[in-house]
Enzyme design. Structure first.
Site, PDB file in Angstrom:
ATOM      1  N   ASP A  63       0.772  -1.487   0.496  1.00  0.00           N
ATOM      2  CA  ASP A  63      -0.212   0.115   0.318  1.00  0.00           C
ATOM      3  C   ASP A  63       0.548   1.336  -0.183  1.00  0.00           C
ATOM      4  O   ASP A  63       1.731   0.997  -0.139  1.00  0.00           O
ATOM      5  CB  ASP A  63      -1.098  -0.098   1.408  1.00  0.00           C
ATOM      6  CG  ASP A  63      -0.098  -0.184   2.826  1.00  0.00           C
ATOM      7  OD1 ASP A  63       0.940  -0.276   2.722  1.00  0.00           O
ATOM      8  OD2 ASP A  63      -0.574  -0.690   3.730  1.00  0.00           O
ATOM      9  N   HIS A  92       1.427  -8.276  -4.575  1.00  0.00           N
ATOM     10  CA  HIS A  92       0.618  -7.681  -4.188  1.00  0.00           C
ATOM     11  C   HIS A  92       1.301  -5.618  -3.533  1.00  0.00           C
ATOM     12  O   HIS A  92       1.598  -6.076  -2.241  1.00  0.00           O
ATOM     13  CB  HIS A  92       0.283  -8.291  -2.783  1.00  0.00           C
ATOM     14  CG  HIS A  92      -0.868  -7.304  -2.569  1.00  0.00           C
ATOM     15  ND1 HIS A  92      -2.749  -7.389  -2.340  1.00  0.00           N
ATOM     16  CD2 HIS A  92      -0.651  -6.110  -1.306  1.00  0.00           C
ATOM     17  CE1 HIS A  92      -3.314  -5.953  -1.383  1.00  0.00           C
ATOM     18  NE2 HIS A  92      -2.544  -5.980  -1.031  1.00  0.00           N
ATOM     19  N   ASP A 117       0.902 -18.067  -6.097  1.00  0.00           N
ATOM     20  CA  ASP A 117       1.042 -16.544  -5.838  1.00  0.00           C
ATOM     21  C   ASP A 117      -0.430 -16.079  -7.137  1.00  0.00           C
ATOM     22  O   ASP A 117      -0.593 -15.744  -7.872  1.00  0.00           O
ATOM     23  CB  ASP A 117       1.779 -16.813  -6.906  1.00  0.00           C
ATOM     24  CG  ASP A 117       3.027 -15.678  -7.960  1.00  0.00           C
ATOM     25  OD1 ASP A 117       2.651 -14.602  -7.102  1.00  0.00           O
ATOM     26  OD2 ASP A 117       3.591 -15.512  -8.550  1.00  0.00           O
ATOM     27  N   GLU A 175       2.123  -9.944  -0.165  1.00  0.00           N
ATOM     28  CA  GLU A 175       2.455  -9.058   0.136  1.00  0.00           C
ATOM     29  C   GLU A 175       4.122  -9.014   1.213  1.00  0.00           C
ATOM     30  O   GLU A 175       4.550  -9.835   1.751  1.00  0.00           O
ATOM     31  CB  GLU A 175       1.777  -8.287   0.778  1.00  0.00           C
ATOM     32  CG  GLU A 175       2.199  -6.420   1.315  1.00  0.00           C
ATOM     33  CD  GLU A 175       0.783  -5.922   2.377  1.00  0.00           C
ATOM     34  OE1 GLU A 175       0.648  -4.983   1.702  1.00  0.00           O
ATOM     35  OE2 GLU A 175       0.059  -6.770   2.557  1.00  0.00           O
TER      36      GLU A 175
END
Length: 621
Positions: A168, A515, A563, A572
């Site tokens: 993020d 991610h 994956d 992530e």
């Protein structure tokens, strides 16, 4: 007394030409004496002749006139032959060696750990926020977050810089500080290795990028502060308001409000920030001005941590922080921060605090709770105790610190024992991965940290000539401990049932659906909206951008790995996780030689002269 004529005859001198019979007789006697003397002299041996006549005449030396110099023919002859011999013995081999074509020997190829380390460091370049330098080296990244901290009115220029935490775009001070501390610790112990592989300047730049930002988040020029800007961005669980989790956008394209979170108390956060700044000050010891700035900031923020009226956890009741980086306590950060401040300053006040019995009591450090043996961004106990054990192993300060340091040393040994499969403290997967977080998601960050601690402890013992340690009835050798670290790092790099390297871009097979917002959205001059980027989140194609060196969350307790981009537990990466990986890799690589830098960490520590313990109380009958 009368003179005597020892030669015979009269002493009277007669003149005239007449000669008498006596005179002729005397002359004949003189002639016979002369003849007799000559015969006598002829019969003298050579030694007697030498006494009487001196040494025989030597043969004259022959000289050669060379014009400006005259020298003997013998000296000239020896000089000539000396030159000839020297030519054949010295000059001729040199000429031959110079004339033979040279073949440059290539340096030995780096080992697997060095190759992985180069890549692991690049992950931090990909996570940078702010105005990026031209040599950042990540082609798909650009300037971002230039308006961060605009709601912090007292911060000139805002809170621009630092690192995004994971996939993020949030900047969390707590794990970011821990990551910087781990990077600094690895440099302090293994600077020679970073230099040998050409990464020393790079990792220093990465640390400074983080510490420069941390210094912005509080008034680092003051001696006392009342708040810390602890986070920029974030989200609330279940919220549909545009934020860092709801939106899927490249950091360069963020157009939603990124709120700044403020902590008016936070001994945990402030203690970790102090550790980050203090450890970095040792890394930058050659830059006196910057090092002093870091020390001053560390002392200021640690004073905030120790403020008795501000001892509520920094995340308590904050929905933007608590679900993500919730702190379970702060006494471990007191020990951790105080230890680093002691190393950075040599101030015994910090050493006394780090060895205060209240800290291990309140943090339950000596209870041997398995979870407290696991180093993470939340729990610093095993690292803090190892760091303080280093003082005992190398400096032996004695009284009044010995009792507490000995306890830290003992618990550190037991922690290392607990990591070994033979003792069954933690579960292990069939593929050989220790389950330090009980089979929950993202296990690799904890494994990398444990590998680093174990490998570092082995180097401490090697440096002090200790062959191993006792775990209950067993003697554990240094090879046993090192093999644990090697096996876990090798698992991460691909020696696992999936034959999958969990470090992106390392090995022949690694995750392709990481991610990560920036890596998953192409840099194609198209600005995707908050929800417009969802298609890149959900698409099954591999990421268009390779986030080289990112260590993903890792497999499950059955050694299986999916994956899948939308499953962050598997795919992530995190800032704190990669910092532990960097530390583990540099501790194991053979590049630059084995072992630690024993002395640099003690640069600011004054000589220790143990004081005598107090005398026993007087005897009472």
């Amino acid at each position: 007394m009368h003179s005597a004529n020892h030669w015979g005859g009269s002493l009277e001198i007669n003149g005239g030409d007449s000669t008498t019979e006596d005179e002729r007789s005397r002359n004949m006697d003189w002639d016979r004496a002369s003849i007799s003397h000559q015969q006598y002299q002829h019969n003298l041996d050579e030694t007697q002749q030498g006494w009487l006549l001196g040494p025989p005449e030597k043969k004259k030396k022959k000289y050669v006139d060379l014009g400006c110099v005259v020298c003997s023919r013998t000296a000239l002859k020896w000089t000539f032959w000396g030159i000839v011999i020297a030519f054949f013995v010295i000059a001729l081999p040199i000429i031959i060696a110079k004339s033979v074509p040279k073949h440059k020997h290539r340096p030995p190829p780096p080992d697997n750990y060095t190759a992985a380390l180069h890549k692991a460091l690049l992950f931090f370049n990909a996570q940078k926020s702010g105005k990026l330098p031209k040599n950042n080296g990540i082609s798909w990244r650009g300037n971002s977050g230039l308006q961060d901290g605009s709601d912090a009115m007292d911060v000139k220029g805002g809170l621009v810089g630092g690192y995004y935490d994971a996939g993020d775009n949030t900047k969390f001070n707590f794990p970011m500080s821990f990551a910087m501390t781990m990077l600094s610790w690895s440099v302090i112990e293994y600077e020679h290795k970073f230099r040998a592989i050409g990464e020393y300047d790079h990792i220093k730049d990465l640390i400074k990028w983080g510490t420069d930002y941390l210094l912005l988040t509080f008034n680092s020029t003051a001696t006392k502060i009342d708040k810390i800007y602890c986070q920029v961005g974030g989200s609330q669980n279940g919220s549909k308001t545009p934020d860092d989790h709801y939106c899927w956008q490249r950091p360069e394209d963020m157009d939603y409000t990124r709120k700044t979170q403020t902590a008016t108390s936070g001994p945990d956060l402030a203690g970790e920030m102090a550790a980050a700044l203090a450890s970095a000050s040792i890394v930058f010891r050659d830059n006196t001005e910057y090092s002093k700035k870091l020390v001053k900031g560390a002392e200021t923020v640690f004073k905030f941590a120790r403020d008795f009226g501000k001892r509520t956890a920094y995340c308590r009741g904050n929905p933007f922080i608590e679900p993500y980086y919730n702190s379970s306590g702060y006494f471990d950060e007191y020990m951790w921060g105080a230890a680093w401040l002691y190393y950075a300053t040599g101030n015994n006040t910090y050493f006394s605090l780090a060895t205060n019995p209240g800290l291990p009591k309140n943090s339950k450090a000596f209870y041997m709770i398995p979870d407290l043996s696991v180093l993470s961004w939340d729990n610093k106990l095993p690292a803090a105790m190892l760091l303080l054990t280093r003082i005992r192993m190398f400096l032996s300060p004695g009284y009044p610190y010995e009792d507490m340091l000995k306890s830290y040393h003992n618990v550190t040994g037991l922690t290392m024992c607990s990591y070994l499969e033979v003792f069954h403290v933690f579960n292990w997967t069939r593929g050989g991965l220790i389950q330090l977080n009980h089979g929950q998601g993202q296990p690799l960050q904890y494994v990398a940290n444990a590998a680093f601690l174990t490998s570092l402890f082995v180097d401490y013992m090697n440096a002090t000539g200790v062959p191993g340690l006792t775990c209950g009835p067993r003697f554990i050798t240094l090879n046993d401990l090192r093999n644990f670290a090697v096996s876990q790092v090798n698992y991460i790099l691909g020696a696992n049932p999936m034959n999958m390297s969990y470090v992106v871009g390392y090995g022949s097979k690694s995750p392709k659906h990481v991610h990560h917002r920036g890596a998953s959205i192409p840099k194609n001059n198209v600005k995707y909206s908050c929800t417009g980027g969802w298609k890149w989140r959900d698409i099954t194609n591999p990421n268009p951008n390779i986030i080289t060196g990112a260590m993903v969350g890792g497999p499950d307790k059955l050694d299986k790995f999916k994956d899948v981009r939308t499953n962050y537990s598997y795919t992530e990466p995190t800032l704190a996780g990669n910092a532990g990986l960097v530390a583990a890799l540099v501790s194991l690589t053979s590049s630059g030689g084995y072992g630690i830098d024993k002395n640099t960490i003690f640069s600011a520590v004054p000589p220790m002269y143990p004081v005598s313990p107090p005398p026993p109380p007087p005897w009472k009958p």
